[in-house]
Design a protein around this motif. Structure first.
Motif, PDB file in Angstrom:
ATOM      1  N   PRO A 187       0.783  -1.240   0.000  1.00  0.00           N
ATOM      2  CA  PRO A 187       0.000   0.000   0.000  1.00  0.00           C
ATOM      3  C   PRO A 187       0.815   1.292   0.000  1.00  0.00           C
ATOM      4  O   PRO A 187       0.425   2.262  -0.650  1.00  0.00           O
ATOM      5  N   LEU A 188       1.951   1.313   0.678  1.00  0.00           N
ATOM      6  CA  LEU A 188       2.747   2.544   0.710  1.00  0.00           C
ATOM      7  C   LEU A 188       3.294   2.910  -0.672  1.00  0.00           C
ATOM      8  O   LEU A 188       3.581   4.076  -0.934  1.00  0.00           O
ATOM      9  N   ASP A 189       3.390   1.919  -1.562  1.00  0.00           N
ATOM     10  CA  ASP A 189       3.869   2.194  -2.917  1.00  0.00           C
ATOM     11  C   ASP A 189       2.876   3.019  -3.734  1.00  0.00           C
ATOM     12  O   ASP A 189       3.267   3.620  -4.741  1.00  0.00           O
ATOM     13  N   VAL A 190       1.624   3.032  -3.347  1.00  0.00           N
ATOM     14  CA  VAL A 190       0.611   3.796  -4.096  1.00  0.00           C
ATOM     15  C   VAL A 190       0.137   5.022  -3.304  1.00  0.00           C
ATOM     16  O   VAL A 190      -0.876   5.623  -3.628  1.00  0.00           O
ATOM     17  N   LYS A 191       0.911   5.404  -2.292  1.00  0.00           N
ATOM     18  CA  LYS A 191       0.519   6.519  -1.417  1.00  0.00           C
ATOM     19  C   LYS A 191       0.254   7.797  -2.207  1.00  0.00           C
ATOM     20  O   LYS A 191      -0.763   8.469  -1.981  1.00  0.00           O
ATOM     21  N   GLU A 192       1.132   8.167  -3.107  1.00  0.00           N
ATOM     22  CA  GLU A 192       0.962   9.420  -3.860  1.00  0.00           C
ATOM     23  C   GLU A 192      -0.310   9.387  -4.693  1.00  0.00           C
ATOM     24  O   GLU A 192      -1.056  10.364  -4.733  1.00  0.00           O
ATOM     25  N   GLU A 193      -0.560   8.273  -5.357  1.00  0.00           N
ATOM     26  CA  GLU A 193      -1.778   8.137  -6.157  1.00  0.00           C
ATOM     27  C   GLU A 193      -3.017   8.204  -5.260  1.00  0.00           C
ATOM     28  O   GLU A 193      -4.013   8.842  -5.599  1.00  0.00           O
ATOM     29  N   LEU A 194      -2.939   7.576  -4.103  1.00  0.00           N
ATOM     30  CA  LEU A 194      -4.058   7.616  -3.158  1.00  0.00           C
ATOM     31  C   LEU A 194      -4.285   9.022  -2.611  1.00  0.00           C
ATOM     32  O   LEU A 194      -5.434   9.439  -2.435  1.00  0.00           O
ATOM     33  N   LEU A 195      -3.216   9.758  -2.340  1.00  0.00           N
ATOM     34  CA  LEU A 195      -3.360  11.139  -1.867  1.00  0.00           C
ATOM     35  C   LEU A 195      -4.152  11.971  -2.876  1.00  0.00           C
ATOM     36  O   LEU A 195      -5.062  12.706  -2.503  1.00  0.00           O
ATOM     37  N   ARG A 196      -3.813  11.841  -4.132  1.00  0.00           N
ATOM     38  CA  ARG A 196      -4.524  12.601  -5.172  1.00  0.00           C
ATOM     39  C   ARG A 196      -5.977  12.145  -5.281  1.00  0.00           C
ATOM     40  O   ARG A 196      -6.887  12.962  -5.425  1.00  0.00           O
ATOM     41  N   PHE A 197      -6.192  10.835  -5.209  1.00  0.00           N
ATOM     42  CA  PHE A 197      -7.557  10.298  -5.273  1.00  0.00           C
ATOM     43  C   PHE A 197      -8.395  10.815  -4.096  1.00  0.00           C
ATOM     44  O   PHE A 197      -9.509  11.296  -4.273  1.00  0.00           O
ATOM     45  N   VAL A 198      -7.853  10.728  -2.884  1.00  0.00           N
ATOM     46  CA  VAL A 198      -8.592  11.168  -1.698  1.00  0.00           C
ATOM     47  C   VAL A 198      -8.841  12.674  -1.766  1.00  0.00           C
ATOM     48  O   VAL A 198      -9.900  13.153  -1.360  1.00  0.00           O
ATOM     49  N   THR A 233     -16.739  16.484  -2.001  1.00  0.00           N
ATOM     50  CA  THR A 233     -17.643  16.507  -0.841  1.00  0.00           C
ATOM     51  C   THR A 233     -17.547  17.851  -0.110  1.00  0.00           C
ATOM     52  O   THR A 233     -18.034  17.974   1.012  1.00  0.00           O
ATOM     53  N   ASN A 234     -16.918  18.805  -0.751  1.00  0.00           N
ATOM     54  CA  ASN A 234     -16.744  20.137  -0.178  1.00  0.00           C
ATOM     55  C   ASN A 234     -16.076  20.077   1.205  1.00  0.00           C
ATOM     56  O   ASN A 234     -16.457  20.787   2.121  1.00  0.00           O
ATOM     57  N   GLY A 235     -15.122  19.162   1.336  1.00  0.00           N
ATOM     58  CA  GLY A 235     -14.351  19.035   2.568  1.00  0.00           C
ATOM     59  C   GLY A 235     -15.000  18.198   3.655  1.00  0.00           C
ATOM     60  O   GLY A 235     -14.481  18.102   4.754  1.00  0.00           O
ATOM     61  N   ALA A 236     -16.115  17.547   3.338  1.00  0.00           N
ATOM     62  CA  ALA A 236     -16.793  16.732   4.358  1.00  0.00           C
ATOM     63  C   ALA A 236     -16.084  15.404   4.588  1.00  0.00           C
ATOM     64  O   ALA A 236     -16.078  14.889   5.703  1.00  0.00           O
ATOM     65  N   TYR A 237     -15.493  14.824   3.524  1.00  0.00           N
ATOM     66  CA  TYR A 237     -14.827  13.538   3.657  1.00  0.00           C
ATOM     67  C   TYR A 237     -13.514  13.563   2.886  1.00  0.00           C
ATOM     68  O   TYR A 237     -13.508  13.997   1.738  1.00  0.00           O
ATOM     69  N   PRO A 238     -12.425  13.127   3.455  1.00  0.00           N
ATOM     70  CA  PRO A 238     -12.310  12.732   4.852  1.00  0.00           C
ATOM     71  C   PRO A 238     -12.528  13.918   5.777  1.00  0.00           C
ATOM     72  O   PRO A 238     -12.226  15.054   5.428  1.00  0.00           O
ATOM     73  N   ALA A 239     -13.031  13.637   6.968  1.00  0.00           N
ATOM     74  CA  ALA A 239     -13.458  14.685   7.887  1.00  0.00           C
ATOM     75  C   ALA A 239     -12.301  15.524   8.428  1.00  0.00           C
ATOM     76  O   ALA A 239     -12.496  16.681   8.773  1.00  0.00           O
ATOM     77  N   LEU A 240     -11.105  14.951   8.498  1.00  0.00           N
ATOM     78  CA  LEU A 240      -9.933  15.649   9.037  1.00  0.00           C
ATOM     79  C   LEU A 240     -10.243  16.278  10.391  1.00  0.00           C
ATOM     80  O   LEU A 240      -9.808  17.376  10.710  1.00  0.00           O
ATOM     81  N   GLU A 241     -10.972  15.516  11.200  1.00  0.00           N
ATOM     82  CA  GLU A 241     -11.459  16.041  12.483  1.00  0.00           C
ATOM     83  C   GLU A 241     -10.327  16.388  13.447  1.00  0.00           C
ATOM     84  O   GLU A 241     -10.517  17.151  14.381  1.00  0.00           O
ATOM     85  N   TRP A 242      -9.158  15.867  13.236  1.00  0.00           N
ATOM     86  CA  TRP A 242      -8.024  16.144  14.117  1.00  0.00           C
ATOM     87  C   TRP A 242      -7.304  17.442  13.730  1.00  0.00           C
ATOM     88  O   TRP A 242      -6.509  17.960  14.504  1.00  0.00           O
ATOM     89  N   ALA A 243      -7.564  17.950  12.533  1.00  0.00           N
ATOM     90  CA  ALA A 243      -6.841  19.126  12.042  1.00  0.00           C
ATOM     91  C   ALA A 243      -7.336  20.403  12.732  1.00  0.00           C
ATOM     92  O   ALA A 243      -8.542  20.622  12.836  1.00  0.00           O
ATOM     93  N   SER A 299     -23.271  12.468  10.263  1.00  0.00           N
ATOM     94  CA  SER A 299     -23.569  13.604   9.385  1.00  0.00           C
ATOM     95  C   SER A 299     -23.191  13.361   7.924  1.00  0.00           C
ATOM     96  O   SER A 299     -23.608  14.106   7.043  1.00  0.00           O
ATOM     97  N   LEU A 300     -22.429  12.318   7.655  1.00  0.00           N
ATOM     98  CA  LEU A 300     -22.001  12.049   6.276  1.00  0.00           C
ATOM     99  C   LEU A 300     -23.115  11.390   5.463  1.00  0.00           C
ATOM    100  O   LEU A 300     -23.905  10.609   5.990  1.00  0.00           O
ATOM    101  N   LYS A 301     -23.120  11.665   4.167  1.00  0.00           N
ATOM    102  CA  LYS A 301     -24.057  10.989   3.261  1.00  0.00           C
ATOM    103  C   LYS A 301     -23.863   9.484   3.305  1.00  0.00           C
ATOM    104  O   LYS A 301     -24.803   8.725   3.123  1.00  0.00           O
ATOM    105  N   ALA A 302     -22.640   9.063   3.554  1.00  0.00           N
ATOM    106  CA  ALA A 302     -22.336   7.628   3.604  1.00  0.00           C
ATOM    107  C   ALA A 302     -23.179   6.912   4.656  1.00  0.00           C
ATOM    108  O   ALA A 302     -23.521   5.743   4.477  1.00  0.00           O
ATOM    109  N   TYR A 303     -23.517   7.601   5.732  1.00  0.00           N
ATOM    110  CA  TYR A 303     -24.318   6.979   6.796  1.00  0.00           C
ATOM    111  C   TYR A 303     -25.630   6.428   6.238  1.00  0.00           C
ATOM    112  O   TYR A 303     -25.935   5.252   6.428  1.00  0.00           O
TER     113      TYR A 303
END
Length: 181
Positions: free
Chosen positions: A9-20, A27-37, A146-150
């Motif tokens: 998985p770490l080999d695809v980290k950069e691609e995953l960062l762009r995807f996420v 989602t206009n910043g709703a997901y990922p929630a980044l609740e710790w930021a 609160s997420l649509k995913a729920y």
């Protein structure tokens, strides 16, 4: 198009960062929630997003996920991760009541904004549920209410088990009109 297990998985980290980040934007910043930021980056600031999210993603890819799958058609169209060996992992968002050898968590489940509503999410979720069942695990999701995913999970056959901290815990029962089989 195919679902592939990502062996390193770490080999695809950069691609995953762009995807996420695409998901974050859509989602206009709703997901990922980044609740710790302390301060969430704007949805047009990839570098700011990367600074906040990359260390968390590295941890998840390297130490938390037991299996990672991507749905591909050249590029990543969707992702899902499974966490089923909870021993020794700092999964603080998982209540003690379900932290046992029978629990399988569905995590990191998302699809590209371009393919939403086309059934790709159902394919990935159905795959994840079946994979956990094949491993003898009970599928659970821990998400924010609160997420649509729920509501998506409820339609797909999950039922609310409990509220826990800021989260809601859902268990796959297979009941409901849109339940995956």
């Amino acid at each position: 198009m195919r679902i592939e297990r990502v062996e390193r998985p770490l080999d695809v980290k950069e691609e995953l960062l762009r995807f996420v980040f695409e998901v974050y934007q859509s989602t206009n910043g709703a997901y990922p929630a980044l609740e710790w930021a302390e301060e969430k980056p704007s949805t047009d600031d990839f570098e700011g997003f990367k600074r906040v999210y990359e260390p968390f993603l590295e941890f998840r890819l390297g130490k938390e996920f037991d299996e990672l799958y991507v749905l591909r058609d050249g590029e990543i169209l969707g992702t899902v991760a499974l966490v089923y060996d909870l021993s020794g992992k700092g999964v603080w968002w998982v209540p003690e009541e379900i932290r046992d050898e029978k629990t399988g968590l569905i995590e990191f489940f998302m699809t590209s904004p371009e393919v939403r509503g086309k059934g790709y999410g159902s394919v990935l979720l159905s795959f994840a549920i079946q994979r956990l069942k094949d491993l003898g695990k009970t599928p659970y999701v821990v998400t924010f209410p609160s997420l649509k995913a729920y509501s998506y999970y409820l339609v797909k056959g999950f039922e609310k088990v409990m509220d826990y901290k800021d989260f809601v815990v859902l268990k796959y029962t297979g009941r409901g009109e849109g339940a995956l089989r």
